[in-house]
Design a protein around this motif. Structure first.
Motif, mmCIF file in Angstrom:
data_model
loop_
_atom_site.group_PDB
_atom_site.id
_atom_site.type_symbol
_atom_site.label_atom_id
_atom_site.label_comp_id
_atom_site.label_asym_id
_atom_site.label_seq_id
_atom_site.Cartn_x
_atom_site.Cartn_y
_atom_site.Cartn_z
ATOM 1 N N THR A 1 0.316 5.928 -6.336
ATOM 2 C CA THR A 1 -0.291 4.691 -5.843
ATOM 3 C C THR A 1 0.660 3.799 -5.031
ATOM 4 O O THR A 1 1.058 2.723 -5.501
ATOM 5 C CB THR A 1 -0.885 3.916 -7.059
ATOM 6 O OG1 THR A 1 -1.759 4.777 -7.798
ATOM 7 C CG2 THR A 1 -1.656 2.683 -6.643
ATOM 8 N N PRO A 2 1.062 4.241 -3.836
ATOM 9 C CA PRO A 2 1.793 3.303 -2.980
ATOM 10 C C PRO A 2 0.853 2.124 -2.706
ATOM 11 O O PRO A 2 -0.309 2.348 -2.355
ATOM 12 C CB PRO A 2 2.030 4.094 -1.687
ATOM 13 C CG PRO A 2 1.727 5.518 -2.013
ATOM 14 C CD PRO A 2 0.782 5.509 -3.164
ATOM 15 N N ARG A 3 1.317 0.901 -2.880
ATOM 16 C CA ARG A 3 0.389 -0.237 -2.759
ATOM 17 C C ARG A 3 -0.306 -0.237 -1.401
ATOM 18 O O ARG A 3 -1.516 -0.288 -1.312
ATOM 19 C CB ARG A 3 1.134 -1.541 -2.957
ATOM 20 C CG ARG A 3 0.197 -2.698 -2.883
ATOM 21 C CD ARG A 3 0.775 -3.981 -3.353
ATOM 22 N NE ARG A 3 -0.330 -4.783 -3.817
ATOM 23 C CZ ARG A 3 -0.408 -5.354 -4.999
ATOM 24 N NH1 ARG A 3 0.563 -5.256 -5.848
ATOM 25 N NH2 ARG A 3 -1.477 -6.041 -5.347
ATOM 26 N N PHE A 4 0.464 -0.212 -0.344
ATOM 27 C CA PHE A 4 0.020 0.074 1.020
ATOM 28 C C PHE A 4 1.274 0.292 1.854
ATOM 29 O O PHE A 4 2.388 0.008 1.379
ATOM 30 C CB PHE A 4 -0.941 -0.960 1.608
ATOM 31 C CG PHE A 4 -0.515 -2.422 1.673
ATOM 32 C CD1 PHE A 4 0.608 -2.909 1.010
ATOM 33 C CD2 PHE A 4 -1.263 -3.331 2.426
ATOM 34 C CE1 PHE A 4 0.963 -4.251 1.083
ATOM 35 C CE2 PHE A 4 -0.916 -4.669 2.505
ATOM 36 C CZ PHE A 4 0.194 -5.120 1.827
ATOM 37 N N ALA A 5 1.124 0.808 3.076
ATOM 38 C CA ALA A 5 2.309 1.205 3.847
ATOM 39 C C ALA A 5 3.213 0.017 4.159
ATOM 40 O O ALA A 5 4.394 0.190 4.445
ATOM 41 C CB ALA A 5 1.881 1.926 5.123
ATOM 42 N N ILE A 6 2.685 -1.189 4.067
ATOM 43 C CA ILE A 6 3.522 -2.375 4.275
ATOM 44 C C ILE A 6 4.565 -2.491 3.153
ATOM 45 O O ILE A 6 5.713 -2.859 3.389
ATOM 46 C CB ILE A 6 2.660 -3.667 4.324
ATOM 47 C CG1 ILE A 6 1.807 -3.697 5.596
ATOM 48 C CG2 ILE A 6 3.520 -4.922 4.191
ATOM 49 C CD1 ILE A 6 0.941 -4.944 5.753
ATOM 50 N N ALA A 7 4.154 -2.157 1.953
ATOM 51 C CA ALA A 7 5.014 -2.405 0.784
ATOM 52 C C ALA A 7 5.767 -1.176 0.279
ATOM 53 O O ALA A 7 6.635 -1.309 -0.584
ATOM 54 C CB ALA A 7 4.182 -2.997 -0.353
ATOM 55 N N THR A 8 5.419 0.005 0.765
ATOM 56 C CA THR A 8 6.100 1.216 0.274
ATOM 57 C C THR A 8 6.745 1.938 1.452
ATOM 58 O O THR A 8 6.070 2.264 2.433
ATOM 59 C CB THR A 8 5.101 2.160 -0.444
ATOM 60 O OG1 THR A 8 4.193 1.378 -1.204
ATOM 61 C CG2 THR A 8 5.821 3.134 -1.341
ATOM 62 N N ASP A 9 8.029 2.196 1.343
ATOM 63 C CA ASP A 9 8.745 2.796 2.474
ATOM 64 C C ASP A 9 8.353 4.263 2.644
ATOM 65 O O ASP A 9 7.940 4.924 1.687
ATOM 66 C CB ASP A 9 10.259 2.665 2.253
ATOM 67 C CG ASP A 9 10.723 3.595 1.160
ATOM 68 O OD1 ASP A 9 11.103 4.734 1.461
ATOM 69 O OD2 ASP A 9 10.650 3.188 -0.034
ATOM 70 N N PRO A 10 8.478 4.778 3.873
ATOM 71 C CA PRO A 10 7.994 6.139 4.149
ATOM 72 C C PRO A 10 8.706 7.250 3.388
ATOM 73 O O PRO A 10 8.066 8.209 2.980
ATOM 74 C CB PRO A 10 8.200 6.296 5.661
ATOM 75 C CG PRO A 10 9.108 5.189 6.081
ATOM 76 C CD PRO A 10 8.934 4.092 5.090
ATOM 77 N N GLU A 11 10.015 7.098 3.153
ATOM 78 C CA GLU A 11 10.709 8.185 2.415
ATOM 79 C C GLU A 11 10.162 8.296 0.993
ATOM 80 O O GLU A 11 9.972 9.404 0.482
ATOM 81 C CB GLU A 11 12.226 7.945 2.322
ATOM 82 C CG GLU A 11 12.978 8.054 3.629
ATOM 83 C CD GLU A 11 13.138 6.696 4.288
ATOM 84 O OE1 GLU A 11 13.327 5.707 3.558
ATOM 85 O OE2 GLU A 11 13.068 6.614 5.529
ATOM 86 N N THR A 12 9.942 7.155 0.382
ATOM 87 C CA THR A 12 9.406 7.178 -0.984
ATOM 88 C C THR A 12 8.019 7.818 -1.009
ATOM 89 O O THR A 12 7.718 8.656 -1.858
ATOM 90 C CB THR A 12 9.349 5.742 -1.567
ATOM 91 O OG1 THR A 12 10.678 5.225 -1.584
ATOM 92 C CG2 THR A 12 8.790 5.723 -2.973
ATOM 93 N N MET A 13 7.160 7.432 -0.058
ATOM 94 C CA MET A 13 5.808 8.013 -0.034
ATOM 95 C C MET A 13 5.872 9.523 0.176
ATOM 96 O O MET A 13 5.151 10.284 -0.461
ATOM 97 C CB MET A 13 4.964 7.358 1.070
ATOM 98 C CG MET A 13 4.505 5.952 0.723
ATOM 99 S SD MET A 13 3.125 5.381 1.732
ATOM 100 C CE MET A 13 3.943 4.858 3.215
#
Ligand code: GUN
Ligand code: FE
Length: 440
Positions: free
Chosen positions: A198-210
């Motif tokens: 559950t990445p909150r949204f791409a604003i709040a979760t960095d791309p490497e983590t996703m």
């Protein structure tokens, strides 16, 4: 035949099947039988139909649950809600990003306390059952204990995930990449298909983590969920920001960001999808990604929503994108899916958009959710062989002209002037044949 533990339920029955079809059994009955396995004991539906027909099939020794004159529907699937936002449902709303910053983030912060989150989980999930929501997809806060408390207290078929927030968030709700991934690893392995990355949204979760997290989640058969294209200023912000990241300089749109980090697919649920370009619609259809429409959250501020806009269900269906309904608690103010159904039908009808029927809304609030969560063989509606998960509604007047549309409309009317009434509408809630809630 020994029917001693069997149940015979009398009522009018609505059994949703598709957008256009809902079986309407006037003076109906359900024969429920106990199914025992090593792991569980539950009631499943052995027969459903006209009372006069079903009673002929059953012999003796069964118990009767007589709800004659009442209406029964299957239990609801709420496919997008935040259990940790119960206290911001009625906070002032002007737009998404402001509401998050002023009310929602400070409220989610409190779930850091294990004592607080344990108490809240008990309170919230009991009420969720009482409004007939026995399945769906749920966001928790970033905190490990809050996810565990949700898993312990929820009743029904839910996927739940801890929100990931590694950037552009208040300090008190920001995780390191390593701690975000550690939780994903732990919970993916522990909860498998009950867990949603559950990445909150791409604003709040960095791309490497996703990117890393989606690999982990997929390897354990987990679901994935996030928010997509809810408001225009969010879209402008996120695309501009990502074009600064290596590997993302040419992204054309928000959806492509999720595609590049492995967040789209048949087990991916994206909330909202209101402002989508043709390219994005195509991408969502091709990847079999699901959209979750949250009409009460998207509704105008005057209706206690965030004013994000109206979901174009016709266009979404044209691109063969799967979709279902969600409350988006706390951006949506009311827990009951009856309010979500009301809002979907009312907003579309007001805009003269055809096809937003109660039949469709009921399907999208029940079976469509079970299909998306790949549970439709055992629940989602009242077909033979499925679990006896159903809701008993108050008695209403039926006439020879009554239809699914008129019956649903009568119930929706009971909360039209005071939406809070929906939360106390149900007389009984049954889960796997067991009485879970009774109106006080
Ligand atoms: N986008 C990111 N976080 C949220 C949230 O908590 N609610 C809604 N409606 N949209 C979001
Ligand atoms: Fe949401």
């Amino acid at each position: 035949m020994d029917n001693k533990s069997d149940l015979l339920v009398f009522a009018h029955i609505l059994n949703p099947k598709t957008d256009k079809k809902c079986e309407f059994i006037r003076d109906g009955a359900m024969w429920l039988t106990l199914k025992k396995t090593k792991a569980e004991k539950k009631y499943v539906i052995k027969a459903i139909g006209k009372a006069s027909v079903v009673t002929k099939k059953i012999k003796s020794g069964f118990q009767v649950l007589d709800y004659s004159g009442h209406v029964i529907i299957p239990s609801f699937f709420d496919m997008h809600f935040h259990w940790v936002q119960d206290h911001v449902r009625e906070m002032p709303k002007s737009n998404l990003l402001k509401w998050l910053e002023l009310y929602t983030f400070p409220s989610e912060r409190k779930f850091q306390s294990s004592q607080y989150s344990a108490k809240e989980a008990k309170y919230f999930f009991k009420r969720l059952s009482s409004v007939g929501t026995l399945g769906g997809a749920c966001f928790s806060s970033i905190h490990e204990n809050a996810l565990e408390h949700a898993m312990e207290n929820v009743v029904g078929d839910f996927v739940i995930g801890n929100a990931l927030m590694t950037m552009n968030s208040p300090k008190y709700l920001t995780q390191t990449k390593a701690s975000a991934l550690k939780l994903v690893r732990k919970f993916s392995k522990k909860y498998k298909k009950r867990y949603a990355l559950t990445p909150r949204f791409a604003i709040a979760t960095d791309p490497e983590t996703m990117k890393e997290a989606s690999k982990i989640a997929k390897s354990h058969g987990c679901f994935m969920q996030s928010h997509l294209c809810e408001t225009q200023n969010e879209i402008d912000f996120v695309t501009k920001m990502y074009r600064e990241f290596p590997g993302f300089t040419r992204v054309k749109n928000y959806t492509e960001i999720y595609k590049k980090v492995g967040m789209l697919g048949a087990k991916s649920l994206m909330a909202h999808g209101i402002h989508l370009s043709k390219d994005e619609l195509e991408m969502l259809g091709k990847t079999k990604t699901t959209l979750i429409h949250c009409p009460t959250s998207n509704a105008p501020v005057k209706q206690k929503g965030l004013g994000s806009g109206l979901f174009n269900f016709k266009q979404v269906e044209k691109y063969k994108i799967r979709w279902a309904l969600g409350s988006d608690i706390g951006a949506g103010p009311i827990l009951s899916m009856f309010d979500v159904i009301r809002s979907f039908v009312d907003q579309n009808t007001k805009d003269k958009i055809k096809g937003a029927t109660y039949t469709k809304a009921l399907y999208r609030a029940t079976l469509a959710g079970a299909e998306i969560l790949q549970l439709d063989k055992r629940c989602g509606n009242l077909d033979v062989g499925k679990e006896a998960n159903f809701l008993v509604l108050p008695k209403i007047k039926m006439s020879a002209q009554s239809t699914v549309e008129t019956v649903m409309k009568q119930y929706v009317k009971t909360g039209q002037s005071n939406r809070k009434k929906y939360d106390n509408l149900l007389e009984k809630v049954f889960y796997r044949g067991e009485l879970l809630h009774s109106k006080s």
